[in-house]
Design an enzyme around this catalytic site. Sequence first.
Site, PDB file in Angstrom:
ATOM      1  N   GLN A  21      -1.170  -0.551   7.640  1.00 53.59           N
ATOM      2  CA  GLN A  21      -2.064  -0.300   8.779  1.00 53.59           C
ATOM      3  C   GLN A  21      -3.557  -0.345   8.422  1.00 53.59           C
ATOM      4  N   ARG A  44       0.911 -16.247 -11.811  1.00 50.25           N
ATOM      5  CA  ARG A  44       1.760 -15.670 -10.735  1.00 50.25           C
ATOM      6  C   ARG A  44       2.634 -16.791 -10.189  1.00 50.25           C
ATOM      7  N   CYS A  93       2.883   0.851   5.163  1.00 49.17           N
ATOM      8  CA  CYS A  93       2.671   0.627   6.601  1.00 49.17           C
ATOM      9  C   CYS A  93       1.763  -0.574   6.880  1.00 49.17           C
ATOM     10  N   TYR A 149      -0.059 -20.788  -1.654  1.00 47.36           N
ATOM     11  CA  TYR A 149      -1.413 -21.314  -1.826  1.00 47.36           C
ATOM     12  C   TYR A 149      -1.354 -22.655  -2.575  1.00 47.36           C
ATOM     13  N   HIS A 176       3.386 -17.071   2.449  1.00 43.70           N
ATOM     14  CA  HIS A 176       2.885 -16.312   3.601  1.00 43.70           C
ATOM     15  C   HIS A 176       3.506 -16.787   4.909  1.00 43.70           C
ATOM     16  N   GLU A 177       3.953 -18.031   4.973  1.00 45.14           N
ATOM     17  CA  GLU A 177       4.540 -18.510   6.229  1.00 45.14           C
ATOM     18  C   GLU A 177       6.015 -18.120   6.370  1.00 45.14           C
ATOM     19  N   GLU A 212       2.898 -17.555  -3.276  1.00 43.66           N
ATOM     20  CA  GLU A 212       2.559 -17.180  -1.890  1.00 43.66           C
ATOM     21  C   GLU A 212       2.188 -18.359  -0.992  1.00 43.66           C
ATOM     22  N   LYS A 239       4.007 -10.805  25.624  1.00 44.36           N
ATOM     23  CA  LYS A 239       5.071 -10.387  24.700  1.00 44.36           C
ATOM     24  C   LYS A 239       5.048  -8.873  24.484  1.00 44.36           C
TER      25      LYS A 239
HETATM   26  P1  FAD Z   1       0.393  15.896  15.825  1.00 48.18           P
HETATM   27  O1  FAD Z   1       1.083  15.123  14.767  1.00 48.18           O
HETATM   28  O2  FAD Z   1       0.834  15.704  17.196  1.00 48.18           O
HETATM   29  O3  FAD Z   1       0.346  17.408  15.394  1.00 48.18           O
HETATM   30  C1  FAD Z   1      -0.126  18.426  16.232  1.00 48.18           C
HETATM   31  C2  FAD Z   1       0.426  19.755  15.756  1.00 48.18           C
HETATM   32  O4  FAD Z   1      -0.223  20.796  16.463  1.00 48.18           O
HETATM   33  C3  FAD Z   1       1.914  19.945  16.017  1.00 48.18           C
HETATM   34  O5  FAD Z   1       2.572  20.233  14.798  1.00 48.18           O
HETATM   35  C4  FAD Z   1       1.969  21.117  17.000  1.00 48.18           C
HETATM   36  O6  FAD Z   1       3.090  21.953  16.757  1.00 48.18           O
HETATM   37  C5  FAD Z   1       0.685  21.841  16.698  1.00 48.18           C
HETATM   38  N1  FAD Z   1       0.168  22.668  17.799  1.00 48.18           N
HETATM   39  C6  FAD Z   1      -0.155  22.271  19.061  1.00 48.18           C
HETATM   40  N2  FAD Z   1      -0.669  23.294  19.760  1.00 48.18           N
HETATM   41  C7  FAD Z   1      -0.666  24.367  18.955  1.00 48.18           C
HETATM   42  C8  FAD Z   1      -1.102  25.713  19.093  1.00 48.18           C
HETATM   43  N3  FAD Z   1      -1.682  26.189  20.197  1.00 48.18           N
HETATM   44  N4  FAD Z   1      -0.922  26.558  18.043  1.00 48.18           N
HETATM   45  C9  FAD Z   1      -0.380  26.122  16.889  1.00 48.18           C
HETATM   46  N5  FAD Z   1       0.032  24.853  16.708  1.00 48.18           N
HETATM   47  C10 FAD Z   1      -0.125  23.982  17.713  1.00 48.18           C
HETATM   48  N6  FAD Z   1       1.484   6.691  13.425  1.00 48.18           N
HETATM   49  C11 FAD Z   1       1.202   5.783  12.511  1.00 48.18           C
HETATM   50  O7  FAD Z   1       0.051   5.685  12.100  1.00 48.18           O
HETATM   51  N7  FAD Z   1       2.159   4.956  12.016  1.00 48.18           N
HETATM   52  C12 FAD Z   1       3.444   5.031  12.414  1.00 48.18           C
HETATM   53  O8  FAD Z   1       4.279   4.274  11.952  1.00 48.18           O
HETATM   54  C13 FAD Z   1       3.773   5.997  13.383  1.00 48.18           C
HETATM   55  N8  FAD Z   1       5.039   6.108  13.812  1.00 48.18           N
HETATM   56  C14 FAD Z   1       5.341   7.058  14.731  1.00 48.18           C
HETATM   57  C15 FAD Z   1       6.650   7.179  15.168  1.00 48.18           C
HETATM   58  C16 FAD Z   1       7.006   8.156  16.083  1.00 48.18           C
HETATM   59  C17 FAD Z   1       8.431   8.239  16.556  1.00 48.18           C
HETATM   60  C18 FAD Z   1       6.007   9.035  16.576  1.00 48.18           C
HETATM   61  C19 FAD Z   1       6.380  10.113  17.568  1.00 48.18           C
HETATM   62  C20 FAD Z   1       4.700   8.927  16.168  1.00 48.18           C
HETATM   63  C21 FAD Z   1       4.352   7.930  15.249  1.00 48.18           C
HETATM   64  N9  FAD Z   1       3.041   7.755  14.810  1.00 48.18           N
HETATM   65  C22 FAD Z   1       2.749   6.825  13.866  1.00 48.18           C
HETATM   66  C23 FAD Z   1       1.930   8.520  15.396  1.00 48.18           C
HETATM   67  C24 FAD Z   1       1.456   9.676  14.506  1.00 48.18           C
HETATM   68  O9  FAD Z   1       2.544  10.469  14.143  1.00 48.18           O
HETATM   69  C25 FAD Z   1       0.410  10.465  15.280  1.00 48.18           C
HETATM   70  O10 FAD Z   1      -0.671   9.627  15.580  1.00 48.18           O
HETATM   71  C26 FAD Z   1      -0.108  11.656  14.460  1.00 48.18           C
HETATM   72  O11 FAD Z   1       0.945  12.506  14.113  1.00 48.18           O
HETATM   73  C27 FAD Z   1      -1.157  12.433  15.239  1.00 48.18           C
HETATM   74  O12 FAD Z   1      -1.601  13.451  14.426  1.00 48.18           O
HETATM   75  P2  FAD Z   1      -2.235  14.833  14.930  1.00 48.18           P
HETATM   76  O13 FAD Z   1      -2.415  15.633  13.710  1.00 48.18           O
HETATM   77  O14 FAD Z   1      -3.412  14.535  15.773  1.00 48.18           O
HETATM   78  O15 FAD Z   1      -1.182  15.484  15.889  1.00 48.18           O
HETATM   79  P1  NAP Z   2       1.329   3.258  23.268  1.00 47.20           P
HETATM   80  O1  NAP Z   2       1.364   2.379  22.090  1.00 47.20           O
HETATM   81  O2  NAP Z   2       0.062   3.476  23.964  1.00 47.20           O
HETATM   82  O3  NAP Z   2       2.413   2.678  24.270  1.00 47.20           O
HETATM   83  C1  NAP Z   2       2.642   3.246  25.512  1.00 47.20           C
HETATM   84  C2  NAP Z   2       3.589   2.355  26.322  1.00 47.20           C
HETATM   85  O4  NAP Z   2       3.818   2.975  27.535  1.00 47.20           O
HETATM   86  C3  NAP Z   2       3.049   0.991  26.590  1.00 47.20           C
HETATM   87  O5  NAP Z   2       4.101   0.072  26.392  1.00 47.20           O
HETATM   88  C4  NAP Z   2       2.596   1.028  28.031  1.00 47.20           C
HETATM   89  O6  NAP Z   2       2.856  -0.261  28.524  1.00 47.20           O
HETATM   90  C5  NAP Z   2       3.475   2.122  28.642  1.00 47.20           C
HETATM   91  N1  NAP Z   2       2.793   2.942  29.649  1.00 47.20           N
HETATM   92  C6  NAP Z   2       1.530   3.429  29.613  1.00 47.20           C
HETATM   93  N2  NAP Z   2       1.296   4.169  30.712  1.00 47.20           N
HETATM   94  C7  NAP Z   2       2.407   4.161  31.458  1.00 47.20           C
HETATM   95  C8  NAP Z   2       2.769   4.721  32.721  1.00 47.20           C
HETATM   96  N3  NAP Z   2       1.918   5.463  33.398  1.00 47.20           N
HETATM   97  N4  NAP Z   2       4.006   4.478  33.177  1.00 47.20           N
HETATM   98  C9  NAP Z   2       4.871   3.729  32.485  1.00 47.20           C
HETATM   99  N5  NAP Z   2       4.587   3.163  31.302  1.00 47.20           N
HETATM  100  C10 NAP Z   2       3.360   3.376  30.780  1.00 47.20           C
HETATM  101  O7  NAP Z   2       1.860   4.696  22.880  1.00 47.20           O
HETATM  102  P2  NAP Z   2       3.138   5.203  22.110  1.00 47.20           P
HETATM  103  O8  NAP Z   2       4.204   4.204  22.009  1.00 47.20           O
HETATM  104  O9  NAP Z   2       3.436   6.501  22.756  1.00 47.20           O
HETATM  105  O10 NAP Z   2       2.613   5.495  20.655  1.00 47.20           O
HETATM  106  C11 NAP Z   2       1.645   6.516  20.448  1.00 47.20           C
HETATM  107  C12 NAP Z   2       0.789   6.156  19.299  1.00 47.20           C
HETATM  108  O11 NAP Z   2       1.529   6.274  18.081  1.00 47.20           O
HETATM  109  C13 NAP Z   2       0.328   4.745  19.426  1.00 47.20           C
HETATM  110  O12 NAP Z   2      -1.054   4.676  19.636  1.00 47.20           O
HETATM  111  C14 NAP Z   2       0.740   4.077  18.177  1.00 47.20           C
HETATM  112  O13 NAP Z   2      -0.344   3.436  17.521  1.00 47.20           O
HETATM  113  C15 NAP Z   2       1.292   5.159  17.276  1.00 47.20           C
HETATM  114  N6  NAP Z   2       2.499   4.624  16.684  1.00 47.20           N
HETATM  115  C16 NAP Z   2       2.376   3.662  15.767  1.00 47.20           C
HETATM  116  C17 NAP Z   2       3.487   3.097  15.237  1.00 47.20           C
HETATM  117  C18 NAP Z   2       3.372   2.025  14.207  1.00 47.20           C
HETATM  118  O14 NAP Z   2       4.372   1.473  13.813  1.00 47.20           O
HETATM  119  N7  NAP Z   2       2.205   1.683  13.743  1.00 47.20           N
HETATM  120  C19 NAP Z   2       4.735   3.500  15.659  1.00 47.20           C
HETATM  121  C20 NAP Z   2       4.831   4.483  16.610  1.00 47.20           C
HETATM  122  C21 NAP Z   2       3.701   5.025  17.134  1.00 47.20           C
HETATM  123  P3  NAP Z   2       2.603  -0.723  30.023  1.00 47.20           P
HETATM  124  O15 NAP Z   2       1.346  -0.052  30.444  1.00 47.20           O
HETATM  125  O16 NAP Z   2       2.498  -2.216  29.942  1.00 47.20           O
HETATM  126  O17 NAP Z   2       3.803  -0.313  30.765  1.00 47.20           O
HETATM  127 FE1  SF4 Z   3       0.096   1.727   1.632  1.00 45.76          FE
HETATM  128 FE2  SF4 Z   3      -1.680   0.144   2.884  1.00 45.76          FE
HETATM  129 FE3  SF4 Z   3      -0.304   1.976   4.278  1.00 45.76          FE
HETATM  130 FE4  SF4 Z   3      -2.170   2.723   2.488  1.00 45.76          FE
HETATM  131  S1  SF4 Z   3      -2.499   1.566   4.392  1.00 45.76           S
HETATM  132  S2  SF4 Z   3      -0.148   3.625   2.797  1.00 45.76           S
HETATM  133  S3  SF4 Z   3      -1.931   1.170   0.930  1.00 45.76           S
HETATM  134  S4  SF4 Z   3       0.511   0.201   3.160  1.00 45.76           S
END
Ligand code: FAD
Ligand code: NAP
Ligand code: SF4
Length: 674
Positions: free
Chosen positions: A341, A216, A339, A168, A254-255, A166, A567
């Site tokens: 994360q 390692r 992930c 080191y 790592h780099e 890695e 960026k």
């Molecule tokens: P949601 O996932 O939004 O679930 C809410 C649920 O409530 C839905 O199934 C909806 O049908 C249901 N619901 C709403 N109102 C009602 C009602 N009145 N009655 C019954 N059911 C209802 N997060 C990460 O951490 N890593 C990622 O890589 C990542 N990638 C993402 C990529 C994409 C394209 C998207 C869209 C999201 C991504 N996210 C990622 C974000 C992550 O999916 C959300 O943060 C997470 O799903 C939020 O969870 P939640 O349970 O709060 O809500």
């Molecule tokens: P987000 O990360 O908050 O990004 C929103 C984007 O929209 C920003 O680029 C913002 O940039 C722009 N924006 C905000 N307000 C706006 C407005 N009024 N008009 C136009 N542009 C606006 O949210 P998201 O992409 O919807 O993702 C939702 C959540 O899911 C995030 O918090 C993220 O952590 C999670 N997620 C995570 C991953 C992952 O790989 N870890 C992947 C997908 C989603 P400007 O304000 O500069 O325009």
């Molecule tokens: Fe895997 Fe780390 Fe994501 Fe947990 S947080 S699912 S250990 S990559």
Amino acid sequence: MHPVYPKLFEPLDLGFTTIDNRILMGSMHTGLEDGNNHERLAAYYCERARGGVGLIVTGGYAPNIAGWVKPFAGTLASRRAAKKHKTVTDAVHDAGGKIALQILHAGRYAYHPFNVAPSKIKSPITPFKPWALSGRGVERQISAFVRCAVLAREAGYDGVEIMGSEGYLINEFLVEHTNKRTDQWGGSYENRMRFALEIVRRTRAAVGEDFIIIYRLSVIDLIPAGSSWNEVVQLAKGIEAAGATIINSGIGWHEARIPTIATSVPRAAFTWVTEKLKQEVSVPVITSNRINMPAVAEQVLADGHADMISMARPLLADPEFALKAKNNRSDEINTCIACNQACLDHTFSSKMSSCLVNPRACHETELNYLATDKKKRIAVVGAGPAGLTASMVLATRGHFVDLYDAAAEIGGQLNMAKLVPGKEEFYEMLRYFEKQIELTGVNLQLGTMVEPAMLNGYDEVIVATGVNPRNPKIPGQDNSRVLSYVDVLRHRANIGDRVVIIGAGGIGFDIAEFLMHSESSPDAQNTDLWMSAWGVTDPADARGGVVDMQFPKSLRDITLLQRSEGKLGAKLGKTTGWIHRSSLKHAGVEMRGGLSYEAISDDGVKVSLNGAGEETFPADNVILCAGQVPNRTLYDNLVDQLGANVHLIGGAHEASELDAKRAINQAARLAAAL
Ligand code: FAD
Ligand code: NAP
Ligand code: SF4
């Protein structure tokens, strides 16, 4: 012989000791190593030992202050420190496990001004220029490694892992670009590898024959001036002769600017390098990186690629990984989705590690799902990650849970995330939740849009209704060519050749990744295509295993926009954001920031460039990814009706900076307390 995983559960006889199976918990720095967390560490490792892992390797401990990764990092350099480790080793042994301590000397990767290296050459990823070691300084570092190993033995460890990969310190002696010495520790390869060999030789002499020494070894450096394959083989043979019990594979410095463990790296993408090494040595070899399910591990062993499998993050995600596989319950495994994360991203932000899919990881002493003596009737609305986690934990604790979702399937937004190329691991998360809902007896009611009146009679109601896309209110956004990310991913709208994406957060990047590829394009998990894209090759053909990248160009002409300066994707994960940016850049996606949206029309998206004029980006389709707002329709109507017994979690609670990590963690903690 195990009926499903015969290779994985075959004991490994090392002569003086036997490891129960072929599963090694790889070294991970969690944050618990720094300071006085021995009780927490003991609980963390003990759960993994009880969960049946063959051998645990701890996070890295420095053998001296110069070797610290950062100030006050975990160090094992005194008998007093060794005594404290007894808490950990006793706990693991009482649970029937084995544990080795990793000795890590950070060399020039250290984040402090006392760092040392073979030569005074700064690393590209740390701010401190190292001190070049004198000849006596080199001897002192070797002695520190040896003393650390002796202390580890005194502390009750079953062995040590000497971290030689890695990038080191040990690695830095091996390659010419970090080692410009002209004494016996530099110059020819024999001289450059002397440091590694002396550490292993003197350690073996000091600890005796009946102590595990894992070395390692960086089998593929993934940096342009890295080791050649002949050098790797020469080193491995030398390490074996010097007394190592096992050789573990290190992948990439790592780099390196090539991803090695992120979710977009195909599963088991690097085991072929370990296989090459296995043909050259007689000690057992361990392979690693992106092996996260027992079937994958079994296949790697069956293909003869390695003798043992190192899984680090998968053991954070599920401490019972081995036990579940052994008892034919693999479908119950909480799979690491790679992930980073809550693990690596936390480490690099100096926060305690945990796991997105398992918030108990590294919090075993304070977050527990204990049986309740006051069983309640609880309704959970929304089966996204927040609602699913809450339901599962509540039902595990003995509550009666009804889980409702308006959709026809569980998962909420995860059902969109899983469609993004390189995010296929979300399917495993959904499989895990589905199985847990079944096992814990949650009463799941899909296709049910919940109204307040349906929630009378419950003791508690948890609202996990997620989010709605934010309306950015851009003039002309009612044009038919404007769609939201939900239309693209959930409703599979037809998308034209020229696309402008508004918003460059996680979802904007994911939409770009999705639209770059054709839906009929080869699997993103194809290792050969992935290697060619990132310029990874056999180290026998090019030093370090690096050649030019051959990224396929985007299928569409894509422009990604954000209003802020700086960026794009700055808020993406610390350890993965660069991968997303790099992937889009190499595919030819245009990324522009520092602008305001004026209007959308048939001509495209017109923006003003913050005082530098205007520009129109032509588009067949404009995709809105402008963030999200909480969906609280149900909650707002409920609080008046039910008062304090209504709880709000996940995106419905707070949409800003929401991710699945926060949703799951919040849900688990609420459900553990109710
Ligand atoms: P949601 O996932 O939004 O679930 C809410 C649920 O409530 C839905 O199934 C909806 O049908 C249901 N619901 C709403 N109102 C009602 C009602 N009145 N009655 C019954 N059911 C209802 N997060 C990460 O951490 N890593 C990622 O890589 C990542 N990638 C993402 C990529 C994409 C394209 C998207 C869209 C999201 C991504 N996210 C990622 C974000 C992550 O999916 C959300 O943060 C997470 O799903 C939020 O969870 P939640 O349970 O709060 O809500
Ligand atoms: P987000 O990360 O908050 O990004 C929103 C984007 O929209 C920003 O680029 C913002 O940039 C722009 N924006 C905000 N307000 C706006 C407005 N009024 N008009 C136009 N542009 C606006 O949210 P998201 O992409 O919807 O993702 C939702 C959540 O899911 C995030 O918090 C993220 O952590 C999670 N997620 C995570 C991953 C992952 O790989 N870890 C992947 C997908 C989603 P400007 O304000 O500069 O325009
Ligand atoms: Fe895997 Fe780390 Fe994501 Fe947990 S947080 S699912 S250990 S990559």
